[in-house]
Design a protein around this motif. Structure first.
Motif, mmCIF file in Angstrom:
data_model
loop_
_atom_site.group_PDB
_atom_site.id
_atom_site.type_symbol
_atom_site.label_atom_id
_atom_site.label_comp_id
_atom_site.label_asym_id
_atom_site.label_seq_id
_atom_site.Cartn_x
_atom_site.Cartn_y
_atom_site.Cartn_z
ATOM 1 N N UNK A 1 0.830 -1.206 0.000
ATOM 2 C CA UNK A 1 0.000 0.000 0.000
ATOM 3 C C UNK A 1 0.867 1.260 0.000
ATOM 4 N N UNK A 2 1.929 1.261 0.798
ATOM 5 C CA UNK A 2 2.830 2.415 0.851
ATOM 6 C C UNK A 2 3.528 2.628 -0.485
ATOM 7 N N UNK A 3 3.997 1.546 -1.108
ATOM 8 C CA UNK A 3 4.669 1.652 -2.412
ATOM 9 C C UNK A 3 3.699 2.137 -3.490
ATOM 10 N N UNK A 4 2.470 1.656 -3.453
ATOM 11 C CA UNK A 4 1.467 2.115 -4.422
ATOM 12 C C UNK A 4 1.202 3.602 -4.253
ATOM 13 N N UNK A 5 1.104 4.047 -3.013
ATOM 14 C CA UNK A 5 0.876 5.467 -2.736
ATOM 15 C C UNK A 5 2.042 6.311 -3.268
ATOM 16 N N UNK A 6 3.254 5.862 -3.022
ATOM 17 C CA UNK A 6 4.433 6.564 -3.544
ATOM 18 C C UNK A 6 4.402 6.617 -5.068
ATOM 19 N N UNK A 7 4.020 5.528 -5.691
ATOM 20 C CA UNK A 7 3.966 5.457 -7.144
ATOM 21 C C UNK A 7 2.912 6.407 -7.714
ATOM 22 N N UNK A 8 1.750 6.467 -7.088
ATOM 23 C CA UNK A 8 0.697 7.375 -7.550
ATOM 24 C C UNK A 8 1.164 8.824 -7.407
ATOM 25 N N UNK A 9 1.836 9.130 -6.305
ATOM 26 C CA UNK A 9 2.364 10.482 -6.109
ATOM 27 C C UNK A 9 3.388 10.811 -7.197
ATOM 28 N N UNK A 10 4.275 9.877 -7.490
ATOM 29 C CA UNK A 10 5.273 10.066 -8.544
ATOM 30 C C UNK A 10 4.593 10.237 -9.909
ATOM 31 N N UNK A 11 3.549 9.458 -10.161
ATOM 32 C CA UNK A 11 2.784 9.576 -11.406
ATOM 33 C C UNK A 11 2.172 10.969 -11.536
ATOM 34 N N UNK A 12 1.576 11.479 -10.465
ATOM 35 C CA UNK A 12 0.996 12.823 -10.495
ATOM 36 C C UNK A 12 2.056 13.859 -10.876
ATOM 37 N N UNK A 13 3.243 13.715 -10.296
ATOM 38 C CA UNK A 13 4.323 14.655 -10.613
ATOM 39 C C UNK A 13 4.759 14.518 -12.069
ATOM 40 N N UNK A 14 4.977 13.304 -12.527
ATOM 41 C CA UNK A 14 5.437 13.066 -13.901
ATOM 42 C C UNK A 14 4.417 13.539 -14.921
ATOM 43 N N UNK A 15 3.149 13.273 -14.673
ATOM 44 C CA UNK A 15 2.084 13.645 -15.606
ATOM 45 C C UNK A 15 1.602 15.082 -15.380
ATOM 46 N N UNK A 16 2.223 15.756 -14.394
ATOM 47 C CA UNK A 16 1.873 17.134 -14.054
ATOM 48 C C UNK A 16 0.383 17.286 -13.730
ATOM 49 N N UNK A 17 -0.118 16.338 -12.947
ATOM 50 C CA UNK A 17 -1.510 16.360 -12.500
ATOM 51 C C UNK A 17 -1.545 17.076 -11.156
ATOM 52 N N UNK A 18 -2.305 18.148 -11.108
ATOM 53 C CA UNK A 18 -2.403 18.947 -9.891
ATOM 54 C C UNK A 18 -3.865 19.124 -9.504
ATOM 55 N N UNK A 19 -4.073 19.312 -8.241
ATOM 56 C CA UNK A 19 -5.420 19.573 -7.754
ATOM 57 C C UNK A 19 -5.892 20.922 -8.277
ATOM 58 N N UNK A 20 -7.136 20.977 -8.694
ATOM 59 C CA UNK A 20 -7.729 22.251 -9.108
ATOM 60 C C UNK A 20 -9.072 22.488 -8.413
ATOM 61 N N UNK A 21 -9.461 21.538 -7.604
ATOM 62 C CA UNK A 21 -10.704 21.680 -6.851
ATOM 63 C C UNK A 21 -10.377 22.239 -5.463
ATOM 64 N N UNK A 22 -11.294 23.009 -4.948
ATOM 65 C CA UNK A 22 -11.037 23.662 -3.677
ATOM 66 C C UNK A 22 -12.315 23.753 -2.863
ATOM 67 N N UNK A 23 -12.122 24.066 -1.594
ATOM 68 C CA UNK A 23 -13.262 24.383 -0.747
ATOM 69 C C UNK A 23 -13.004 25.753 -0.141
ATOM 70 N N UNK A 24 -14.072 26.521 0.005
ATOM 71 C CA UNK A 24 -13.975 27.845 0.609
ATOM 72 C C UNK A 24 -14.044 27.657 2.116
#
Length: 117
Positions: A86-109
């Protein structure tokens, strides 16, 4: 923190995000607004947690389809190894977000202020 503005103080804030409160107010004024709300925003973080049990089930099913065997190859995996996975998968997803330049754009006020000019 980021800032946005809206005509009402409802749940749906659809204007762009700004780095400062002043920029959000200037944008609203530039749109001809005289009575509006400005909100301090917090980005919703992207999820990186992955369910290792679900992945192992899918791999088991694929292995079963490929081999014709009904053996469950992940059935005896220890909790420690599942946690490691689970930890390795989480690290991989985080790395994927960085590589694919996927960033959060949703927010809460998280706070809002009524502005009347």
């Amino acid at each position: 923190m980021s800032w946005t503005w809206n005509k009402t103080n409802g749940d749906w804030w659809s204007n762009a995000l700004f780095e400062t409160r002043g920029e959000a107010i200037e944008e609203a004024k530039g749109c001809g607004e005289k009575d509006f709300y400005v909100g301090e925003c917090e980005l919703i973080p992207l999820r990186t947690d992955v369910d290792p049990d679900r992945i192992m089930e899918e791999l088991d099913e694929a292995y079963s389809n490929d081999s014709g065997c009904d053996d469950y190859i992940y059935e005896e995996v220890s909790k420690e190894n599942i946690q490691w996975f689970a930890e390795k998968l989480s690290e991989l997803v985080e790395e994927f977000h960085e590589k694919a330049e996927i960033k959060s754009h949703c927010f809460k006020v998280i706070s809002e202020e009524h502005i009347v000019l």
